[in-house]
Design a protein around this motif. Structure first.
Motif, mmCIF file in Angstrom:
data_model
loop_
_atom_site.group_PDB
_atom_site.id
_atom_site.type_symbol
_atom_site.label_atom_id
_atom_site.label_comp_id
_atom_site.label_asym_id
_atom_site.label_seq_id
_atom_site.Cartn_x
_atom_site.Cartn_y
_atom_site.Cartn_z
ATOM 1 N N MET A 1 0.838 -1.210 0.000
ATOM 2 C CA MET A 1 0.000 0.000 0.000
ATOM 3 C C MET A 1 0.871 1.257 0.000
ATOM 4 S SD MET A 1 -3.175 -0.536 -0.379
ATOM 5 C CE MET A 1 -3.614 1.177 -0.145
ATOM 6 N N GLU A 2 1.954 1.197 0.762
ATOM 7 C CA GLU A 2 2.880 2.339 0.820
ATOM 8 C C GLU A 2 3.428 2.655 -0.575
ATOM 9 O OE1 GLU A 2 3.816 5.335 2.530
ATOM 10 O OE2 GLU A 2 2.811 3.839 3.781
ATOM 11 N N LYS B 1 0.734 4.022 -2.921
ATOM 12 C CA LYS B 1 0.436 5.430 -2.645
ATOM 13 C C LYS B 1 1.505 6.357 -3.204
ATOM 14 C CE LYS B 1 -2.267 4.660 1.516
ATOM 15 N NZ LYS B 1 -2.164 4.479 2.963
ATOM 16 N N SER B 2 2.759 5.904 -3.154
ATOM 17 C CA SER B 2 3.833 6.815 -3.576
ATOM 18 C C SER B 2 4.112 6.754 -5.082
ATOM 19 C CB SER B 2 5.115 6.529 -2.787
ATOM 20 O OG SER B 2 5.545 5.216 -3.049
ATOM 21 N N ARG C 1 -0.520 5.903 -7.284
ATOM 22 C CA ARG C 1 -1.691 6.738 -7.002
ATOM 23 C C ARG C 1 -1.574 8.158 -7.571
ATOM 24 N NH1 ARG C 1 -4.299 6.551 -1.190
ATOM 25 N NH2 ARG C 1 -4.704 4.413 -1.856
ATOM 26 N N LYS D 1 -8.974 3.349 -3.127
ATOM 27 C CA LYS D 1 -8.281 3.551 -1.844
ATOM 28 C C LYS D 1 -7.915 2.221 -1.179
ATOM 29 C CE LYS D 1 -8.691 8.163 -1.366
ATOM 30 N NZ LYS D 1 -8.749 8.552 -2.789
ATOM 31 N N THR E 1 -5.030 -1.843 -9.186
ATOM 32 C CA THR E 1 -5.506 -0.559 -8.690
ATOM 33 C C THR E 1 -5.958 0.278 -9.873
ATOM 34 O OG1 THR E 1 -5.044 1.236 -7.118
ATOM 35 C CG2 THR E 1 -3.272 0.676 -8.687
#
Length: 206
Positions: free
Chosen positions: A23-24, A27-28, A31, A59, A71
């Motif tokens: 997830m980290e 997100k970086s 996303r 999310k 995603t």
């Protein structure tokens, strides 16, 4: 527009073990790109469809153990959510980028949509580009090439949408990872734009 295109690093995100670490990385790396695509395509999809379109970047908030295998950013005519509406998506699995028109299992009027598609079976069978793909399940990466489907097989997908509670229908285009990473940002935007235009009739029918 500051979309920088997709890289091998983006696709490799899905190899990272563990929910938190993946997830980290999502997100970086991915996303921000999906957010850029959201800002870029919301106005053009609004103009094309005649409905104001809002971008929704996944999310993955409900996950507690399994890290996401894909995603996306979805576009729908509701600022609060997209799952209950016919919508468009751009996203990634580890193997490819997908550009979809989608009606997923949460949509309450699937029966009417399936019927509208079935009524226009001949038109859709003829007009959907041969290199596009169909899927009946948004949680799986595989899809059926349009040029390998018989008209009856396509019809049965439309009938299933009307009769099976968890049925879904997705139509769109897959770009293999190797191809996606070699495309310039402009080439990608152009391709996605042309796919959305080709999928617009499905949205209008739905």
């Amino acid at each position: 527009m500051s979309f920088s295109g997709f890289t091998n690093e983006d696709f490799d995100t899905f190899k990272i073990d563990g929910l938190d670490d993946r997830m980290e990385a999502l997100k970086s790396t991915i996303r921000p790109k999906l957010e850029e695509l959201g800002r870029h395509f919301a106005p053009s999809l609004s103009a094309l469809s005649g409905d104001e379109m809002f971008p929704h970047v996944a999310k993955h908030a409900r996950r507690t153990k399994n890290p996401p295998n894909d995603t996306w950013v979805a576009f729908a005519s509701n600022a609060r959510g997209y799952k209950m509406l016919p919508h468009f998506q751009v996203g990634l699995w580890e193997t490819h980028v997908f550009i979809w028109f989608a009606v997923i299992y949460e949509a309450p009027n699937k029966e009417a949509i399936g019927k509208a598609f079935e009524d226009r079976l001949d038109k859709l069978y003829k007009e959907i580009p041969k290199d596009y793909v169909w899927s009946g399940d948004h949680t799986k990466p595989s899809a059926l090439p349009h040029n390998q489907l018989s008209k009856d097989e396509l019809k049965s997908m439309f009938v299933r949408l009307q009769t099976v509670k968890k049925a879904e229908i997705l139509c769109g285009f897959h770009i293999p990872r190797e191809e996606a990473v070699s495309m310039s940002p402009d080439q990608f935007i152009e391709k996605a734009d042309s796919v959305f235009r080709n999928l617009l009739p499905l949205y209008k029918m739905a």
